[in-house]
Design a protein around this motif. Structure first.
Motif, PDB file in Angstrom:
ATOM      1  N   LEU A 162     -23.127  -4.079   6.241  1.00 47.68           N
ATOM      2  CA  LEU A 162     -23.885  -3.211   7.164  1.00 47.68           C
ATOM      3  C   LEU A 162     -23.374  -2.055   6.810  1.00 47.68           C
ATOM      4  CD1 LEU A 162     -26.198  -2.813   9.115  1.00 47.68           C
ATOM      5  CD2 LEU A 162     -24.573  -3.124  10.895  1.00 47.68           C
ATOM      6  N   LEU A 163     -24.324  -0.792   6.350  1.00 46.78           N
ATOM      7  CA  LEU A 163     -23.759   0.510   6.247  1.00 46.78           C
ATOM      8  C   LEU A 163     -24.240   1.255   7.457  1.00 46.78           C
ATOM      9  CD1 LEU A 163     -24.766   1.055   2.866  1.00 46.78           C
ATOM     10  CD2 LEU A 163     -22.551   0.899   3.311  1.00 46.78           C
ATOM     11  N   GLY A 164     -25.298   1.017   8.080  1.00 51.34           N
ATOM     12  CA  GLY A 164     -25.876   1.668   9.454  1.00 51.34           C
ATOM     13  C   GLY A 164     -26.846   1.002   9.701  1.00 51.34           C
ATOM     14  N   GLU A 165     -27.304   1.024  11.379  1.00 51.43           N
ATOM     15  CA  GLU A 165     -28.495   0.364  11.734  1.00 51.43           C
ATOM     16  C   GLU A 165     -28.853   1.549  13.090  1.00 51.43           C
ATOM     17  OE1 GLU A 165     -28.043  -3.454  13.515  1.00 51.43           O
ATOM     18  OE2 GLU A 165     -25.984  -2.840  14.088  1.00 51.43           O
ATOM     19  N   THR A 166     -30.031   1.088  13.661  1.00 50.72           N
ATOM     20  CA  THR A 166     -30.593   1.628  14.689  1.00 50.72           C
ATOM     21  C   THR A 166     -29.952   1.393  16.003  1.00 50.72           C
ATOM     22  OG1 THR A 166     -32.708   2.624  15.624  1.00 50.72           O
ATOM     23  CG2 THR A 166     -32.508   0.169  15.305  1.00 50.72           C
ATOM     24  N   ARG A 167     -29.683   2.550  16.875  1.00 50.80           N
ATOM     25  CA  ARG A 167     -29.215   2.109  18.243  1.00 50.80           C
ATOM     26  C   ARG A 167     -30.131   1.951  19.154  1.00 50.80           C
ATOM     27  NH1 ARG A 167     -25.665   7.840  18.663  1.00 50.80           N
ATOM     28  NH2 ARG A 167     -24.149   7.570  17.014  1.00 50.80           N
ATOM     29  N   ASP A 168     -31.429   2.262  18.671  1.00 55.40           N
ATOM     30  CA  ASP A 168     -32.545   1.804  19.903  1.00 55.40           C
ATOM     31  C   ASP A 168     -33.562   1.164  19.170  1.00 55.40           C
ATOM     32  OD1 ASP A 168     -33.585   4.591  18.837  1.00 55.40           O
ATOM     33  OD2 ASP A 168     -31.948   5.346  20.118  1.00 55.40           O
ATOM     34  N   ASP A 169     -34.845   2.334  18.911  1.00 57.65           N
ATOM     35  CA  ASP A 169     -36.000   1.831  18.650  1.00 57.65           C
ATOM     36  C   ASP A 169     -35.951   1.364  16.869  1.00 57.65           C
ATOM     37  OD1 ASP A 169     -37.174   1.843  20.915  1.00 57.65           O
ATOM     38  OD2 ASP A 169     -38.355   3.547  20.387  1.00 57.65           O
ATOM     39  N   ALA A 170     -36.704   0.645  16.403  1.00 54.72           N
ATOM     40  CA  ALA A 170     -36.589   0.474  15.078  1.00 54.72           C
ATOM     41  C   ALA A 170     -37.746   1.328  14.445  1.00 54.72           C
ATOM     42  CB  ALA A 170     -37.056  -1.013  14.405  1.00 54.72           C
ATOM     43  N   ALA A 171     -37.618   1.708  13.129  1.00 55.99           N
ATOM     44  CA  ALA A 171     -38.681   2.953  12.453  1.00 55.99           C
ATOM     45  C   ALA A 171     -40.009   2.159  12.730  1.00 55.99           C
ATOM     46  CB  ALA A 171     -38.283   3.072  11.162  1.00 55.99           C
ATOM     47  N   GLY A 172     -40.407   0.971  12.644  1.00 65.00           N
ATOM     48  CA  GLY A 172     -41.781   0.398  12.592  1.00 65.00           C
ATOM     49  C   GLY A 172     -42.073   0.561  14.106  1.00 65.00           C
ATOM     50  N   GLU A 173     -41.088   0.486  15.077  1.00 62.62           N
ATOM     51  CA  GLU A 173     -41.708   0.282  16.360  1.00 62.62           C
ATOM     52  C   GLU A 173     -41.861   1.805  16.796  1.00 62.62           C
ATOM     53  OE1 GLU A 173     -37.762  -1.001  18.458  1.00 62.62           O
ATOM     54  OE2 GLU A 173     -38.840  -1.185  20.349  1.00 62.62           O
ATOM     55  N   ALA A 174     -41.129   2.778  16.435  1.00 67.32           N
ATOM     56  CA  ALA A 174     -41.481   4.256  16.650  1.00 67.32           C
ATOM     57  C   ALA A 174     -42.771   4.388  16.086  1.00 67.32           C
ATOM     58  CB  ALA A 174     -40.456   5.062  16.141  1.00 67.32           C
ATOM     59  N   PHE A 175     -43.024   4.122  15.003  1.00 68.05           N
ATOM     60  CA  PHE A 175     -44.477   4.193  14.440  1.00 68.05           C
ATOM     61  C   PHE A 175     -45.468   3.721  15.431  1.00 68.05           C
ATOM     62  CE2 PHE A 175     -43.194   5.704  10.197  1.00 68.05           C
ATOM     63  CZ  PHE A 175     -44.144   6.395   9.799  1.00 68.05           C
ATOM     64  N   ASP A 176     -45.386   2.398  15.836  1.00 65.22           N
ATOM     65  CA  ASP A 176     -46.232   1.797  16.785  1.00 65.22           C
ATOM     66  C   ASP A 176     -46.285   2.592  18.095  1.00 65.22           C
ATOM     67  OD1 ASP A 176     -46.959  -0.131  14.606  1.00 65.22           O
ATOM     68  OD2 ASP A 176     -45.485  -1.675  15.609  1.00 65.22           O
ATOM     69  N   LYS A 177     -45.310   2.967  18.529  1.00 60.82           N
ATOM     70  CA  LYS A 177     -45.633   3.361  19.868  1.00 60.82           C
ATOM     71  C   LYS A 177     -46.083   4.741  19.873  1.00 60.82           C
ATOM     72  CE  LYS A 177     -41.148   1.038  22.253  1.00 60.82           C
ATOM     73  NZ  LYS A 177     -39.878   1.267  22.382  1.00 60.82           N
ATOM     74  N   ARG A 279     -28.619   1.293  -7.665  1.00 62.41           N
ATOM     75  CA  ARG A 279     -29.879   0.936  -7.282  1.00 62.41           C
ATOM     76  C   ARG A 279     -30.292   0.856  -5.990  1.00 62.41           C
ATOM     77  NH1 ARG A 279     -27.044  -2.712 -10.186  1.00 62.41           N
ATOM     78  NH2 ARG A 279     -26.954  -2.588 -12.353  1.00 62.41           N
ATOM     79  N   LEU A 280     -31.707   0.923  -5.606  1.00 61.87           N
ATOM     80  CA  LEU A 280     -31.877   1.261  -4.361  1.00 61.87           C
ATOM     81  C   LEU A 280     -33.361   0.455  -3.915  1.00 61.87           C
ATOM     82  CD1 LEU A 280     -32.341   2.627  -1.431  1.00 61.87           C
ATOM     83  CD2 LEU A 280     -33.855   4.421  -2.699  1.00 61.87           C
ATOM     84  N   VAL A 281     -33.235  -0.672  -3.022  1.00 64.56           N
ATOM     85  CA  VAL A 281     -34.383  -1.121  -2.612  1.00 64.56           C
ATOM     86  C   VAL A 281     -35.074  -0.674  -1.225  1.00 64.56           C
ATOM     87  CG1 VAL A 281     -33.892  -3.007  -4.051  1.00 64.56           C
ATOM     88  CG2 VAL A 281     -33.935  -3.020  -1.571  1.00 64.56           C
ATOM     89  N   ALA A 282     -36.292  -0.814  -1.028  1.00 67.29           N
ATOM     90  CA  ALA A 282     -36.823  -0.413   0.266  1.00 67.29           C
ATOM     91  C   ALA A 282     -37.830  -1.504   0.658  1.00 67.29           C
ATOM     92  CB  ALA A 282     -37.284   0.814   0.315  1.00 67.29           C
ATOM     93  N   VAL A 283     -37.507  -1.849   1.905  1.00 66.90           N
ATOM     94  CA  VAL A 283     -38.250  -3.363   2.278  1.00 66.90           C
ATOM     95  C   VAL A 283     -38.685  -3.093   3.691  1.00 66.90           C
ATOM     96  CG1 VAL A 283     -37.491  -4.851   0.360  1.00 66.90           C
ATOM     97  CG2 VAL A 283     -36.309  -4.360   2.692  1.00 66.90           C
ATOM     98  N   GLY A 284     -39.574  -4.105   4.106  1.00 73.25           N
ATOM     99  CA  GLY A 284     -39.923  -4.112   5.652  1.00 73.25           C
ATOM    100  C   GLY A 284     -41.409  -3.325   5.546  1.00 73.25           C
ATOM    101  N   GLY A 285     -42.006  -3.774   6.636  1.00 70.01           N
ATOM    102  CA  GLY A 285     -43.377  -3.041   6.687  1.00 70.01           C
ATOM    103  C   GLY A 285     -43.559  -1.539   6.589  1.00 70.01           C
ATOM    104  N   VAL A 286     -42.374  -0.726   7.187  1.00 68.31           N
ATOM    105  CA  VAL A 286     -42.480   0.647   6.955  1.00 68.31           C
ATOM    106  C   VAL A 286     -42.235   1.056   5.484  1.00 68.31           C
ATOM    107  CG1 VAL A 286     -41.490   2.708   7.647  1.00 68.31           C
ATOM    108  CG2 VAL A 286     -41.678   0.720   9.374  1.00 68.31           C
ATOM    109  N   ALA A 287     -41.664   0.398   4.521  1.00 67.66           N
ATOM    110  CA  ALA A 287     -41.652   0.370   3.145  1.00 67.66           C
ATOM    111  C   ALA A 287     -42.908   0.773   2.551  1.00 67.66           C
ATOM    112  CB  ALA A 287     -40.673  -0.554   2.371  1.00 67.66           C
TER     113      ALA A 287
END
Ligand code: KG4
Ligand code: ZN
Length: 354
Positions: A162-177, A279-287
């Motif tokens: 783990l390099l870093g994660e959210t302290r509160d809302d996830a990105a998708g959650e922020a989009f939804d709210k 190499r970089l991958v981006a995954v999950g709904g917001v990707a």
């Protein structure tokens, strides 16, 4: 039991039921993904403005077996052809996970084939492997979904740092709210992105935790809850016009999307510089977000890094990624040996690292 290592073909059924998508897939070790189907529950949950766990479980139960029957039939296969079953064991909604786990275990027991519970985020991280152009290890993974926002160094199969994660809302959650604040319904990520396409850069919103700190480095942690509040304030300041002025709503959507994408890209850049991975991958709904995809491609070209973005249907929740991840674990000799039906609604991806 099938000797997975020796047999040439191994057909794995993937079952994804961690939230509000019922995903079923058939993945073959030799031939790759044969077929998959996703039943989306949006119509049920949008009435309530969010996922209702009990309704999600019931709808998974309604759809799994008919979806499996249809998938097998259209591929001229039967349950007897399955060599193994992979289901999402967690993290996710307990009731929804239990539906997939129970059906997976029951089918495996009845057919005397191996079964394996898969980590939902490992499924997402490995989703680019379903494409023709697959990344080698190591790579940096940006995981951006409705429930998670993380940067992970994937050093080798099964080795996650783990390099870093959210302290509160996830990105998708922020989009939804934010989409909800703009009256776009649930889930609003894609609708907000569509609205933002008509917007102009009239507002500037904060880019959380993006300021350069220790020795000019950007923090690898995320925080999106303040951004949502900033949008709320912007809407309140413009309350008089917001309902009538569609350009104003589009401009706010633009500013929000711009702030999230810039934040994700700044931290991804930092993660690539830190790890020196190429190499970089981006995954999950917001990707699935076009602006994020374009910005990550630009970042990759800037840093001379190869970027791997799964097609849209493999960014959001699906059974194919679970079948693939399960197949890899089975080939590595892992499977569940007892009859216990285990789910893990809370489960860290780092607990998988060997
Ligand atoms: O990975 P996913 O299907 O489910 C989880 O595991 O959470 O991600 C769903 C999230 C939702 O928050 C949805 O609004 C967001 O992905 N999403 C998008 C887009 N499409 C889906 N967000 C921004 N832009 C999109 N085009
Ligand atoms: Zn997901």
């Amino acid at each position: 039991m099938v000797d997975n290592k020796k047999s040439k073909s191994m057909l794995v059924l993937g079952i994804e039921t961690s939230c509000d998508d019922t995903g079923i897939a058939l993945y073959d070790k030799q031939h790759g993904l044969l077929d998959h189907v996703i039943y989306n529950q949006t119509e049920i949950h949008k009435l309530y403005g969010g996922v209702v766990p009990e309704l999600a479980s019931r709808d998974h139960l309604l759809h799994i077996m008919p979806a499996l029957a249809a998938l097998l039939t259209r591929n001229n296969l039967s349950i007897k052809h399955l060599n193994a079953i992979a289901y999402t064991k967690g993290p996710g909604l307990a009731g929804a996970l239990l539906v997939g786990a129970t059906i997976g275990h029951t089918l495996a027991w009845a057919n005397q084939i191996p079964v394996i519970g898969v980590h939902h985020l490992e499924g997402h991280v490995l989703a680019p492997m379903l494409e023709e152009n697959r990344p080698d290890f190591p790579f940096v993974a940006l995981i951006v979904s409705g429930g998670h926002t993380m940067l992970v160094a994937v050093r080798a199969p099964n080795q996650y740092l783990l390099l870093g994660e959210t302290r509160d809302d996830a990105a998708g959650e922020a989009f939804d709210k934010t989409a909800k604040l703009l009256g776009l319904g649930y889930p609003g990520g894609a609708a907000l992105a569509a609205l933002a396409q008509h917007g102009k850069p009239h507002f500037t919103l904060p880019k959380p935790l993006c300021e350069k700190r220790n020795r000019h480095k950007v923090s690898l942690e995320f925080s999106f809850s303040g951004l949502k509040t900033a949008v709320k304030n912007l809407i309140m300041t413009n309350q008089q016009h917001i309902d009538r002025d569609s350009e104003l709503r589009a401009d706010i959507a633009y500013a929000f999307e711009d702030a999230v994408v810039d934040t994700l890209v700044a931290k991804t850049r930092q993660a690539l510089l830190l790890t020196k991975y190429k190499r970089l991958v981006a995954v999950g709904g917001v990707a699935a977000n076009c602006k994020l995809r374009d910005s990550l491609r630009n970042l990759a070209s800037d840093l001379a890094v190869a970027v791997y973005l799964p097609r849209y249907e493999f960014c959001t929740d699906n059974g194919a990624m679970i079948a693939y991840a399960g197949c890899q674990r089975l080939l590595a000799g892992q499977q569940q040996d007892d009859l216990a039906i285990v789910i893990k609604p809370r489960w860290s991806l780092m607990d998988l690292s060997s």
